[in-house]
Write a protein that holds these residues in place. Structure first.
Motif, PDB file in Angstrom:
ATOM      1  N   ASP A  41      13.357  69.927  44.114  1.00  0.00           N
ATOM      2  CA  ASP A  41      12.452  69.731  42.809  1.00  0.00           C
ATOM      3  C   ASP A  41      12.508  68.365  42.416  1.00  0.00           C
ATOM      4  O   ASP A  41      11.644  67.972  41.327  1.00  0.00           O
ATOM      5  N   GLU A  42      13.047  67.481  43.209  1.00  0.00           N
ATOM      6  CA  GLU A  42      13.204  65.977  42.788  1.00  0.00           C
ATOM      7  C   GLU A  42      12.684  65.128  43.936  1.00  0.00           C
ATOM      8  O   GLU A  42      12.771  65.831  45.092  1.00  0.00           O
ATOM      9  N   ASN A  59      10.177  75.005  37.621  1.00  0.00           N
ATOM     10  CA  ASN A  59      11.265  74.384  36.362  1.00  0.00           C
ATOM     11  C   ASN A  59      10.435  74.502  35.080  1.00  0.00           C
ATOM     12  O   ASN A  59      11.249  74.588  34.017  1.00  0.00           O
ATOM     13  N   LYS A  86      20.369  64.606  33.670  1.00  0.00           N
ATOM     14  CA  LYS A  86      19.726  65.740  34.514  1.00  0.00           C
ATOM     15  C   LYS A  86      20.651  65.424  35.775  1.00  0.00           C
ATOM     16  O   LYS A  86      20.520  64.411  36.511  1.00  0.00           O
ATOM     17  N   ASN A  96      21.160  71.377  38.855  1.00  0.00           N
ATOM     18  CA  ASN A  96      20.217  72.271  37.763  1.00  0.00           C
ATOM     19  C   ASN A  96      20.760  72.374  36.220  1.00  0.00           C
ATOM     20  O   ASN A  96      20.290  73.410  35.466  1.00  0.00           O
ATOM     21  N   ARG A 147       7.599  70.811  46.661  1.00  0.00           N
ATOM     22  CA  ARG A 147       7.966  70.247  45.432  1.00  0.00           C
ATOM     23  C   ARG A 147       7.205  70.406  44.082  1.00  0.00           C
ATOM     24  O   ARG A 147       7.992  70.326  43.194  1.00  0.00           O
ATOM     25  N   CYS A 205      17.316  62.454  44.733  1.00  0.00           N
ATOM     26  CA  CYS A 205      17.982  63.932  44.482  1.00  0.00           C
ATOM     27  C   CYS A 205      19.268  63.883  43.802  1.00  0.00           C
ATOM     28  O   CYS A 205      20.087  63.032  44.313  1.00  0.00           O
ATOM     29  N   LYS A 243       8.418  66.938  33.639  1.00  0.00           N
ATOM     30  CA  LYS A 243       7.775  66.433  34.589  1.00  0.00           C
ATOM     31  C   LYS A 243       8.136  64.914  35.004  1.00  0.00           C
ATOM     32  O   LYS A 243       8.276  64.387  35.906  1.00  0.00           O
ATOM     33  N   LEU A 291      11.469  64.687  36.809  1.00  0.00           N
ATOM     34  CA  LEU A 291      11.262  65.078  38.112  1.00  0.00           C
ATOM     35  C   LEU A 291      10.117  64.334  38.793  1.00  0.00           C
ATOM     36  O   LEU A 291       9.986  64.503  39.980  1.00  0.00           O
ATOM     37  N   THR A 312      20.103  61.235  36.714  1.00  0.00           N
ATOM     38  CA  THR A 312      19.060  60.669  35.996  1.00  0.00           C
ATOM     39  C   THR A 312      19.224  60.775  34.588  1.00  0.00           C
ATOM     40  O   THR A 312      19.633  61.986  33.920  1.00  0.00           O
ATOM     41  N   TRP A 367      20.759  70.700  32.669  1.00  0.00           N
ATOM     42  CA  TRP A 367      20.195  69.593  31.940  1.00  0.00           C
ATOM     43  C   TRP A 367      20.876  69.534  30.668  1.00  0.00           C
ATOM     44  O   TRP A 367      21.410  70.448  30.290  1.00  0.00           O
ATOM     45  N   VAL A 406       8.507  71.974  40.613  1.00  0.00           N
ATOM     46  CA  VAL A 406       8.246  71.472  39.492  1.00  0.00           C
ATOM     47  C   VAL A 406       7.715  72.401  38.441  1.00  0.00           C
ATOM     48  O   VAL A 406       8.086  72.601  37.433  1.00  0.00           O
TER      49      VAL A 406
END
Length: 804
Positions: A340-341, A538, A391, A394, A531, A346, A555, A558, A426, A396, A535
């Protein structure tokens, strides 16, 4: 360019050292500065007057005042027992007296019933976790109105951000925020569901019938993944005109953890050659839980599934029920990691199946201290309502929103499990626009900071002020700085010199991705498409939390690396290649200048003598010593290496010594150090401009510049390609003439075997000796012309002449 570098800071982390722990912090919040708050928990109030009870409908309101800050329960919802159950938080240094007033909100002017004052320094106790929470007490409120004998159930204490009520408190700086939207300002942890690939392979269809029996059906299969949380996602195959079509096409979906959705299959028949009309001729629905769960690389078995007819497709007069069939492979690929990243940023590489997870290496602990100089991106006069989103994996984390503050202080600490050190943390800073209304627009991103964990040593605390950099048409700008304290904590051992665990020792050598990514790899375009689906899943999952984590925030966190054309990046990449070849040529050039190209024969004779001694004299002389001293040397060397490894491991785990500087961004390498130049600034603007919106004169100038830079890249890459093609031709020549070479060596080897101790090793020594003798280039044997091998290599064929 000092404003773009990481600045060293020295915060007072961990708080005061007390008698309970004289050598360390008094709480687990050791990566943040302690902030003391005055907590006021208001529960409910009652009127204990017996002589003159309140006969009208009383609407009690509690107003709490400390200095210039005032909060009240006016807009708070009241529970069934008349309780508020709300905690208010104030800065303890604001004033010396805490005033708690009780009013009747039934009247227009909010009639004052009574007031209770507390001296901040004398009347309020302190509480430090893990101490138990303060028990609420009934405080009598001296009444100024006849007939009222009010008591207020509440508790007051001094605490820190480590207090349990910190995440649900209503802070004084957010007192202007209405009770309806105060939840958007509170810190929260979000655990996004893990994602899994759902692979649907449509193999073939059998006995398909169109609505018209005289027409051959032109059918495609439409697969719809329906999940209760994330909605519907539709994929379809290509249409094939046949009664028994064969598609052999993979349709891959992204599903959330728990896998409770269903996949619905629809067979659609395209009718007509003009604008196609379509008709559903069959449906089928399968649950995800009924599909094959693949936890090892492989494929599911192909099975036949009966399809329910979608219309009247049976012949008239036939009473039998007819059903067509689909041959499919249905599986949930739980052995893959769903990206997803972006792959460059990643933070997790684990597969969906928990049984395939590697062992944990340690803990990632991040203290978000504060920020300075948060400047608005659009409206300069608007104050900042900033919060930070972190993040990793998974999980956050979102800090509380500091209302109307350009230099907020959060001092919140979060932790994650580390399964792979080659990952990236991140952190994004955002401006909260949902303080007074939900219609104030999206949350505005101020910038992101990414920290690769591979740059961090174990058990070392890295504190710094990281610039929040934003690259736009106007160039590279900082929207502020964020102060962080980061540590990769390794689990402690029972013994000081205990060797690391198996997972810790083998972590640098194990596979980065699960085995399925190597056994059955997905293509890069397909990975990017999946991916984007991940996103979206998620975003929908996190938008259903309370309070929701905004879609624009997810968004942005990611967002992948921008791979659009950039003149700046092209120049930087070419410069990197030039730097490598410069370094390589400098190493050889120095050796060539000191030995080969000089006219002094002394270094030449020394080099040749060393080579001769190493090849011919050293092995016989050291053979006897090695036979006797080999066991002792091996044991001594092994003990030395073991001690060295244990000492380094001990230093790493205990964090002794200053940590190396942490560099996250190189302005010079990115060619952003000269943005005051007009050409450099235009090159940056070119990355963000749409071609259709650029003036013709500017577009022509950029095209000419691109041609000039492209010519350099073309020549450089063409020369490199020619050299590689010559190497390939040399390899092909040697393999194609292998028989000739074997015959020549078969004739020469007996002669060499007789003269050189019946050993092939002597032949190698001769070749090396001759090569060194020729390479040192003695003055009496010097020939300032290209060697025979260079001439031969230069004549090897390449594909340059085939290009027009």
């Amino acid at each position: 360019m000092a404003q773009y570098a990481v600045k060293k800071i020295s915060p007072k982390l961990g708080g005061e050292r007390g008698t309970r722990n004289p050598n360390g912090p008094t709480s687990s919040y050791d990566l943040v500065e302690p902030m003391e708050f005055l907590y006021v928990e208001v529960i409910k109030t009652i009127n204990k007057s017996v002589l003159n009870p309140i006969t009208h409908a009383c609407k009690p309101i509690v107003e709490i005042t400390l200095g210039n800050y005032q909060s009240s329960t006016r807009d708070l919802p009241v529970g069934p027992d008349g309780a508020w159950n709300q905690v208010f938080a104030f800065d303890k240094s604001t004033a010396d007296v805490l005033s708690v007033a009780l009013k009747d909100g039934q009247f227009p002017n909010n009639t004052l019933i009574g007031k209770q004052n507390f001296k901040v320094a004398a009347d309020i106790p302190s509480r430090v976790p893990p101490d138990a929470r303060m028990a609420p007490q009934w405080y009598p409120i001296p009444s100024t109105v006849e007939g009222y004998h009010m008591e207020l159930l509440m508790s007051v204490w001094f605490g820190t951000q480590a207090d349990e009520v910190y995440s649900n408190a209503w802070f004084a700086e957010a007192s202007l925020v209405s009770a309806k939207y105060v939840k958007n300002t509170r810190p929260k942890l979000y655990l996004a569901p893990r994602l899994c690939y759902v692979r649907v392979t449509i193999v073939s269809g059998h006995d398909l019938l169109a609505s018209d029996p005289k027409r051959t059906p032109n059918v495609y299969v439409r697969a719809i993944l329906n999940e209760n949380l994330t909605g519907e996602v539709c994929l379809k195959t290509k249409p094939i005109e046949s009664e028994n079509p064969s598609w052999n096409q993979d349709l891959i979906f992204v599903a959330s953890e728990s896998l409770e959705g269903t996949v619905k299959f629809e067979l659609w028949d395209l009718i007509g050659k003009g604008p196609p009309h379509q008709q559903c001729i069959g449906t089928l629905e399968k649950k995800l839980s009924e599909m094959t769960a693949l936890k090892v690389p492989g494929a599911a078995s192909a099975l036949f599934y009966d399809v329910e007819p979608g219309g009247k497709i049976i012949p008239e007069g036939d009473t039998r029920r007819f059903s067509c069939r689909l041959k499919m492979k249905l599986a949930t690929d739980q052995s893959y990691h769903v990206f997803d990243e972006s792959t460059q940023y990643c933070s997790d590489y684990r597969a969906f199946a928990k049984g395939l997870w590697p062992g944990t290496l340690g803990k990632l602990e991040v203290g978000i201290l504060g920020a300075t100089g948060l400047t608005p991106a659009k409206n300069v006069e608007k104050q900042r309502n900033a919060y930070v989103v972190a993040k990793y994996g998974n999980k956050w984390a979102r800090t509380r929103t500091m209302v109307n503050n350009k230099s907020p202080k959060w001092n919140e600490q979060y932790s994650w499990d580390i399964y792979e050190k080659y990952t990236v943390l991140t952190l994004g800073v955002y401006d909260n626009h949902h303080i007074l209304s939900m219609n104030d627009g999206d949350h505005v991103p101020l910038g992101k900071v990414r920290i690769p964990l591979s740059l961090l040593q174990w058990n070392r605390i890295y504190t710094g002020s990281y610039p929040i950099l934003v690259l736009g048409k106007e160039g590279l700008k900082t929207t502020g700085e964020i102060q962080l304290a980061v540590r990769c904590a390794c689990p402690p051992s029972t013994l000081t010199f205990f060797p690391p665990s198996y997972a810790f020792a083998t972590a640098p050598f194990r596979l980065l991705l699960p085995k399925s990514h190597y056994k059955s790899p997905l293509g890069f375009p397909q990975t990017d498409q999946l991916r984007e689906l991940a996103v979206g899943v998620n975003c929908q999952n996190l938008a259903r939390t309370e309070p929701p984590l905004r879609t624009e925030v997810v968004k942005d966190m990611l967002s992948p690396k921008n791979n659009n054309f950039s003149m700046r990046k092209t120049k930087a990449n070419v410069a990197r290649l030039y730097d490598f070849y410069t370094w390589l040529s400098s190493k050889y050039g120095r050796l060539d200048a000191e030995v080969r190209s000089t006219t002094d024969n002394t270094p030449k004779w020394i080099t040749f003598a060393v080579c001769f001694c190493v090849l011919w004299l050293l092995p016989p002389l050291t053979l006897g010593l090695v036979v006797y001293l080999y066991p002792y040397c091996l044991v001594s060397f092994s003990v030395y290496v073991m001690i060295k490894v244990l000492v380094e491991y001990y230093k790493t785990r205990n964090g002794t010594g200053p940590p190396p500087p942490l560099v996250l961004f190189d302005v010079k390498l990115s060619r952003l150090e000269k943005l005051d130049d007009t050409q450099a600034l235009d090159e940056v603007a070119e990355e963000f401009d749409a071609t259709s919106a650029v003036e013709p004169a500017v577009l022509k100038m950029r095209y000419d510049r691109l041609k000039a830079m492209g010519a350099e890249v073309m020549v450089f890459s063409g020369e490199a390609a020619s050299q590689f093609e010559r190497f390939h031709a040399l390899w092909t020549l040697c393999t194609s003439n292998a028989v000739v070479l074997i015959c020549v060596l078969a004739l020469l080897y007996p002669v060499l075997l007789v003269y050189y101790y019946f050993s092939l090793e002597s032949l190698v020594k001769v070749f090396i000796t001759v090569f060194v003798f020729k390479w040192v280039n003695f003055t009496f044997n010097r020939l300032d012309l290209p060697s025979a091998f260079k001439n031969f290599f230069r004549r090897l064929p390449n594909k340059e002449h085939l290009m027009m």
